[in-house]
Design a protein around this motif. Structure first.
Motif, mmCIF file in Angstrom:
data_model
loop_
_atom_site.group_PDB
_atom_site.id
_atom_site.type_symbol
_atom_site.label_atom_id
_atom_site.label_comp_id
_atom_site.label_asym_id
_atom_site.label_seq_id
_atom_site.Cartn_x
_atom_site.Cartn_y
_atom_site.Cartn_z
ATOM 1 N N TYR A 58 0.849 -1.183 0.000
ATOM 2 C CA TYR A 58 0.000 0.000 0.000
ATOM 3 C C TYR A 58 0.885 1.233 0.000
ATOM 4 N N GLU A 59 0.726 2.058 -1.018
ATOM 5 C CA GLU A 59 1.543 3.263 -1.192
ATOM 6 C C GLU A 59 0.647 4.466 -1.479
ATOM 7 N N GLY A 60 -0.488 4.518 -0.780
ATOM 8 C CA GLY A 60 -1.382 5.650 -0.935
ATOM 9 C C GLY A 60 -2.266 5.579 -2.160
ATOM 10 N N GLN A 61 -2.520 4.345 -2.660
ATOM 11 C CA GLN A 61 -3.342 4.215 -3.861
ATOM 12 C C GLN A 61 -4.779 4.698 -3.664
ATOM 13 N N LEU A 62 -5.244 4.753 -2.426
ATOM 14 C CA LEU A 62 -6.627 5.159 -2.155
ATOM 15 C C LEU A 62 -6.646 6.500 -1.443
ATOM 16 N N PRO A 63 -7.543 7.405 -1.825
ATOM 17 C CA PRO A 63 -7.703 8.644 -1.061
ATOM 18 C C PRO A 63 -8.052 8.322 0.394
ATOM 19 N N GLY A 64 -7.641 9.188 1.309
ATOM 20 C CA GLY A 64 -7.854 8.931 2.727
ATOM 21 C C GLY A 64 -9.278 8.565 3.095
ATOM 22 N N PRO A 65 -10.284 9.321 2.640
ATOM 23 C CA PRO A 65 -11.666 8.969 2.994
ATOM 24 C C PRO A 65 -12.091 7.606 2.457
ATOM 25 N N LEU A 66 -11.606 7.239 1.269
ATOM 26 C CA LEU A 66 -11.973 5.940 0.703
ATOM 27 C C LEU A 66 -11.295 4.819 1.486
ATOM 28 N N LEU A 67 -10.042 5.022 1.869
ATOM 29 C CA LEU A 67 -9.361 4.032 2.701
ATOM 30 C C LEU A 67 -10.112 3.845 4.011
ATOM 31 N N ALA A 68 -10.537 4.942 4.629
ATOM 32 C CA ALA A 68 -11.265 4.849 5.896
ATOM 33 C C ALA A 68 -12.558 4.061 5.723
ATOM 34 N N ARG A 69 -13.264 4.295 4.637
ATOM 35 C CA ARG A 69 -14.504 3.549 4.383
ATOM 36 C C ARG A 69 -14.219 2.071 4.186
ATOM 37 N N LEU A 70 -13.136 1.757 3.466
ATOM 38 C CA LEU A 70 -12.779 0.350 3.255
ATOM 39 C C LEU A 70 -12.458 -0.321 4.585
ATOM 40 N N LEU A 71 -11.698 0.340 5.430
ATOM 41 C CA LEU A 71 -11.320 -0.253 6.718
ATOM 42 C C LEU A 71 -12.544 -0.481 7.600
ATOM 43 N N THR A 72 -13.471 0.467 7.589
ATOM 44 C CA THR A 72 -14.707 0.286 8.352
ATOM 45 C C THR A 72 -15.494 -0.900 7.832
ATOM 46 N N ALA A 73 -15.581 -1.030 6.514
ATOM 47 C CA ALA A 73 -16.317 -2.143 5.913
ATOM 48 C C ALA A 73 -15.634 -3.467 6.205
ATOM 49 N N MET A 74 -14.307 -3.488 6.199
ATOM 50 C CA MET A 74 -13.587 -4.716 6.528
ATOM 51 C C MET A 74 -13.824 -5.118 7.984
ATOM 52 N N ARG A 75 -13.833 -4.125 8.863
ATOM 53 C CA ARG A 75 -14.100 -4.434 10.271
ATOM 54 C C ARG A 75 -15.495 -5.010 10.439
ATOM 55 N N GLU A 76 -16.476 -4.430 9.762
ATOM 56 C CA GLU A 76 -17.844 -4.935 9.852
ATOM 57 C C GLU A 76 -17.947 -6.347 9.295
ATOM 58 N N ALA A 77 -17.258 -6.626 8.198
ATOM 59 C CA ALA A 77 -17.279 -7.971 7.608
ATOM 60 C C ALA A 77 -16.622 -8.978 8.548
ATOM 61 N N MET A 78 -15.527 -8.574 9.194
ATOM 62 C CA MET A 78 -14.838 -9.449 10.146
ATOM 63 C C MET A 78 -15.759 -9.778 11.316
ATOM 64 N N HIS A 79 -16.463 -8.776 11.833
ATOM 65 C CA HIS A 79 -17.391 -9.017 12.942
ATOM 66 C C HIS A 79 -18.536 -9.932 12.518
ATOM 67 N N ALA A 80 -19.050 -9.710 11.318
ATOM 68 C CA ALA A 80 -20.215 -10.467 10.861
ATOM 69 C C ALA A 80 -19.876 -11.920 10.616
ATOM 70 N N ALA A 81 -18.629 -12.229 10.272
ATOM 71 C CA ALA A 81 -18.281 -13.587 9.825
ATOM 72 C C ALA A 81 -18.572 -14.710 10.835
ATOM 73 N N PRO A 82 -18.170 -14.660 12.120
ATOM 74 C CA PRO A 82 -17.260 -13.705 12.728
ATOM 75 C C PRO A 82 -15.836 -14.224 12.668
ATOM 76 N N GLY A 83 -14.866 -13.315 12.776
ATOM 77 C CA GLY A 83 -13.476 -13.709 12.795
ATOM 78 C C GLY A 83 -12.673 -12.725 13.622
ATOM 79 N N VAL A 84 -11.366 -12.975 13.712
ATOM 80 C CA VAL A 84 -10.483 -12.110 14.509
ATOM 81 C C VAL A 84 -9.460 -11.405 13.633
ATOM 82 N N GLY A 85 -9.523 -11.618 12.335
ATOM 83 C CA GLY A 85 -8.630 -10.946 11.411
ATOM 84 C C GLY A 85 -9.194 -11.054 10.007
ATOM 85 N N LEU A 86 -8.856 -10.087 9.173
ATOM 86 C CA LEU A 86 -9.312 -10.109 7.782
ATOM 87 C C LEU A 86 -8.303 -9.326 6.951
#
Length: 212
Positions: free
Chosen positions: A36-64
């Motif tokens: 990762y070398e800044g390919q995503l704008p900051g707000p888009l990265l933040a949205r992706l990380l939030t979505a990944m956290r939600e997917a990890m919780h829903a699975a559920p898992g401890v890492g994604l």
């Protein structure tokens, strides 16, 4: 021509509900992820990380890892409430881990000791197998804000880091597993729920490392 990463992430985030987790057999899980070398704008990265956290919780898992949602970047999220019995906690070194983001993580062993336990994967649902991993590692990475991470991890937190970093290298836990230990989730619950896999090793005929 493949879609730019930003467009790929935008399209993914339009998916209703938790992000779908990519299953074994998809090539994205078998290719080393791009640093990762800044390919995503900051707000888009933040949205992706939030979505990944939600997917990890829903699975559920401890890492994604990002490749598990189809994004080939060296990014992973981890979080473990470690809601397990005391004897499991003590045997596995499983302690609560707050939510954190690992960007471009790498690790090296901090000592030769290894520990072996049953391990599963959200991309290989319904199965677990025993994997021997380093008991203690040195983790190097950055967080989502670009701050440097350089620390030692032990026990289950070290296992989670190794598992997620393997994903970013195009590896699945089965590549490192003792395949004679492969067991369905139901069989694990019914037969092999002990804190350590020693009973399973004797019954199924596989070896454990001296340290595990």
């Amino acid at each position: 021509m493949p879609a730019p990463l930003g467009a790929l992430v935008e399209e993914l985030l339009e998916t209703p509900g938790p992000l779908p987790i990519v299953a074994a057999g998809d090539p994205v899980l078998r290719r080393p992820a791009m640093p990762y070398e800044g390919q995503l704008p900051g707000p888009l990265l933040a949205r992706l990380l939030t979505a990944m956290r939600e997917a990890m919780h829903a699975a559920p898992g401890v890492g994604l890892a990002a490749p598990q949602v189809g994004i080939p970047l060296r990014i992973a999220v981890v979080e473990d409430p470690a809601e397990v019995a005391e004897e499991v906690r003590d045997a596995r070194g499983r302690v609560p881990q707050p939510f954190r983001v690992l960007v471009n993580p790498s690790y090296e062993p901090a000592g030769a000791a290894r520990a072996a336990f049953f391990e599963g994967c959200l991309s290989v649902p319904g199965w677990q197998a025993v994997v021997a991993r380093y008991a203690r590692i040195r983790l190097r990475a950055e967080d989502e804000h670009g701050r440097r991470v350089d620390e030692e991890c032990a026990g289950w937190p070290a296992r989670i880091v190794q598992h997620e970093t393997d994903h970013l290298d195009g590896m699945l836990y089965l590549d490192r597993a003792e395949l004679r230990s492969l067991t369905s989730q139901q069989a694990l619950v019914d037969r092999w729920a002990q804190p350590t896999p020693h009973t399973a090793a004797r019954a199924l005929g596989f070896s454990l490392p001296v340290d595990g």
